[in-house]
Design a protein around this motif. Structure first.
Motif, PDB file in Angstrom:
ATOM      1  N   LEU A  83       0.833  -1.205   0.000  1.00  0.00           N
ATOM      2  CA  LEU A  83       0.000   0.000   0.000  1.00  0.00           C
ATOM      3  C   LEU A  83       0.871   1.260   0.000  1.00  0.00           C
ATOM      4  N   ALA A  84       1.939   1.240   0.803  1.00  0.00           N
ATOM      5  CA  ALA A  84       2.848   2.394   0.845  1.00  0.00           C
ATOM      6  C   ALA A  84       3.498   2.617  -0.519  1.00  0.00           C
ATOM      7  N   PHE A  85       3.922   1.548  -1.171  1.00  0.00           N
ATOM      8  CA  PHE A  85       4.540   1.684  -2.489  1.00  0.00           C
ATOM      9  C   PHE A  85       3.526   2.094  -3.548  1.00  0.00           C
ATOM     10  N   CYS A  86       2.285   1.685  -3.388  1.00  0.00           N
ATOM     11  CA  CYS A  86       1.248   2.140  -4.315  1.00  0.00           C
ATOM     12  C   CYS A  86       1.098   3.655  -4.240  1.00  0.00           C
ATOM     13  N   ALA A  87       1.105   4.187  -3.025  1.00  0.00           N
ATOM     14  CA  ALA A  87       0.996   5.634  -2.856  1.00  0.00           C
ATOM     15  C   ALA A  87       2.202   6.351  -3.475  1.00  0.00           C
ATOM     16  N   LEU A  88       3.404   5.842  -3.207  1.00  0.00           N
ATOM     17  CA  LEU A  88       4.612   6.493  -3.709  1.00  0.00           C
ATOM     18  C   LEU A  88       4.731   6.361  -5.224  1.00  0.00           C
ATOM     19  N   SER A  89       4.410   5.196  -5.766  1.00  0.00           N
ATOM     20  CA  SER A  89       4.498   5.026  -7.218  1.00  0.00           C
ATOM     21  C   SER A  89       3.475   5.910  -7.922  1.00  0.00           C
ATOM     22  N   SER A  90       2.287   6.068  -7.337  1.00  0.00           N
ATOM     23  CA  SER A  90       1.291   6.959  -7.927  1.00  0.00           C
ATOM     24  C   SER A  90       1.772   8.409  -7.898  1.00  0.00           C
ATOM     25  N   ALA A  91       2.442   8.782  -6.829  1.00  0.00           N
ATOM     26  CA  ALA A  91       3.008  10.135  -6.756  1.00  0.00           C
ATOM     27  C   ALA A  91       4.031  10.349  -7.860  1.00  0.00           C
ATOM     28  N   VAL A  92       4.834   9.335  -8.133  1.00  0.00           N
ATOM     29  CA  VAL A  92       5.837   9.424  -9.202  1.00  0.00           C
ATOM     30  C   VAL A  92       5.151   9.559 -10.558  1.00  0.00           C
ATOM     31  N   TYR A  93       4.071   8.815 -10.774  1.00  0.00           N
ATOM     32  CA  TYR A  93       3.349   8.912 -12.040  1.00  0.00           C
ATOM     33  C   TYR A  93       2.777  10.317 -12.228  1.00  0.00           C
ATOM     34  N   ILE A  94       2.278  10.893 -11.148  1.00  0.00           N
ATOM     35  CA  ILE A  94       1.729  12.251 -11.242  1.00  0.00           C
ATOM     36  C   ILE A  94       2.828  13.247 -11.609  1.00  0.00           C
ATOM     37  N   LEU A  95       3.990  13.130 -10.967  1.00  0.00           N
ATOM     38  CA  LEU A  95       5.109  14.012 -11.297  1.00  0.00           C
ATOM     39  C   LEU A  95       5.493  13.859 -12.760  1.00  0.00           C
ATOM     40  N   ASN A  96       5.581  12.635 -13.213  1.00  0.00           N
ATOM     41  CA  ASN A  96       5.966  12.372 -14.597  1.00  0.00           C
ATOM     42  C   ASN A  96       4.940  12.961 -15.573  1.00  0.00           C
ATOM     43  N   ASP A  97       3.654  12.772 -15.266  1.00  0.00           N
ATOM     44  CA  ASP A  97       2.608  13.291 -16.145  1.00  0.00           C
ATOM     45  C   ASP A  97       2.566  14.816 -16.131  1.00  0.00           C
ATOM     46  N   TYR A  98       2.853  15.393 -14.970  1.00  0.00           N
ATOM     47  CA  TYR A  98       2.882  16.857 -14.872  1.00  0.00           C
ATOM     48  C   TYR A  98       4.006  17.427 -15.754  1.00  0.00           C
ATOM     49  N   LEU A  99       5.176  16.820 -15.675  1.00  0.00           N
ATOM     50  CA  LEU A  99       6.316  17.308 -16.448  1.00  0.00           C
ATOM     51  C   LEU A  99       6.143  17.062 -17.944  1.00  0.00           C
TER      52      LEU A  99
END
Length: 300
Positions: A57-73
């Motif tokens: 669950l913790a990695f799901c949250a962190l990986s989703s945060a990374v996807y958001i950063l990537n999509d934002y950039l």
């Protein structure tokens, strides 16, 4: 930019843009956190199972945060991609400020949960987050480095799962995990070339050609299959797992690898490893066959 819409259609289902932004189908990758517990039957109990579940669950949250950063950039270049243009930030179905707020919340929640589980687990999670932030900000444009960092993300998941149950993962599991992830990353880069995307979409593509990637895939897959065979016949592994017949799982690994290679080289549609793993019947059967055989050997 298109006008904001209340929901985004993802495959056949309409889901809220915020949820689509988190890419739930990609969470299957975080199952690698459970690998050390699965391969250590002597430590399987309710307590460790709960720890691993919370770790995922913790990695799901962190990986989703990374996807958001990537999509934002990448929101500008994603609008030019035939598939990525439907992502919430590229499509304009969610405001950038709201996306960044969601990213911060996911990071805070993921790190807090990781810290509550284990300081060392949290340390590995922070390394994962740092490496992926570097990837999104700059290193995804550096050929070879980009695919190696993708593979490192999977290896870190395995180490994190091992830390939760206080075991040292087998070197061959680490090697196999890294090589498998490297193969999938190379196949994805090949798919980008097949779709005739250029360095304007992904900077690393300027360092790749199909012949180069095909050669690299051949080398990586050879190493993967040899490493897995060594793993299944390693006396230390067999003693830990409690079975001398692990080699019986090899046919499923070979079949799965050959099928994915067929998808990559013959059908040329290896753009989304997660989608393929969840939709291709042949791959699904090989994965379930491998899991069932492995589970029967060590738990039966």
């Amino acid at each position: 930019m298109t006008a904001p819409q209340p929901a985004l259609r993802l495959h056949r289902f309409a889901v809220p843009p915020a949820l689509a932004l988190m890419r739930p189908p990609q969470w299957v990758k975080n199952a690698f956190v459970a690998a050390p517990l699965f391969f250590t039957p002597g430590l399987v109990d309710a307590t460790n199972a709960l720890k691993v579940l919370l770790g995922i669950l913790a990695f799901c949250a962190l990986s989703s945060a990374v996807y958001i950063l990537n999509d934002y950039l990448d929101r500008a270049t994603d609008r030019l991609h035939p598939e990525k243009r439907h992502r919430p930030l590229a499509a304009g179905t969610i405001a950038p400020a709201r996306a960044l707020a969601l990213m911060v919340g996911l990071i805070a929640g993921g790190i807090a949960l990781a810290g509550a589980l284990s300081p060392r687990f949290a340390g590995i999670a922070l390394i994962y987050l740092f490496v992926n932030a570097l990837y999104s900000l700059r290193l995804k444009d550096v050929s070879i480095v980009d695919v190696l960092l993708v593979a490192l993300g999977f290896v870190l998941r395995v180490y994190a799962g091992a830390e939760l149950i206080h075991v040292l993962p087998s070197v061959w599991i680490i090697v196999c995990t890294g090589l498998l992830a490297l193969f999938l990353a190379l196949a994805k880069r090949r798919d980008d070339l097949v779709k005739q995307l250029d360095a304007g979409h992904r900077g690393a593509l300027k360092g790749y050609t199909k012949p180069f990637i095909d050669t690299a895939i051949t080398a990586v897959l050879g190493g993967l299959l040899v490493s897995y065979l060594i793993y299944t016949t390693d006396p230390a592994v067999m003693e830990r797992i409690g079975s001398t017949h692990l080699y019986l799982t090899t046919p499923f690994v070979i079949a799965g690898v050959l099928r994915y290679l067929q998808i990559t080289l013959v059908e040329e549609r290896s753009g989304s490893p997660t989608t393929l793993a969840l939709t291709d019947r042949f791959l699904i059967l090989t994965v379930f066959g491998w899991l069932a055989t492995f589970g029967l050997l060590i738990y039966g």
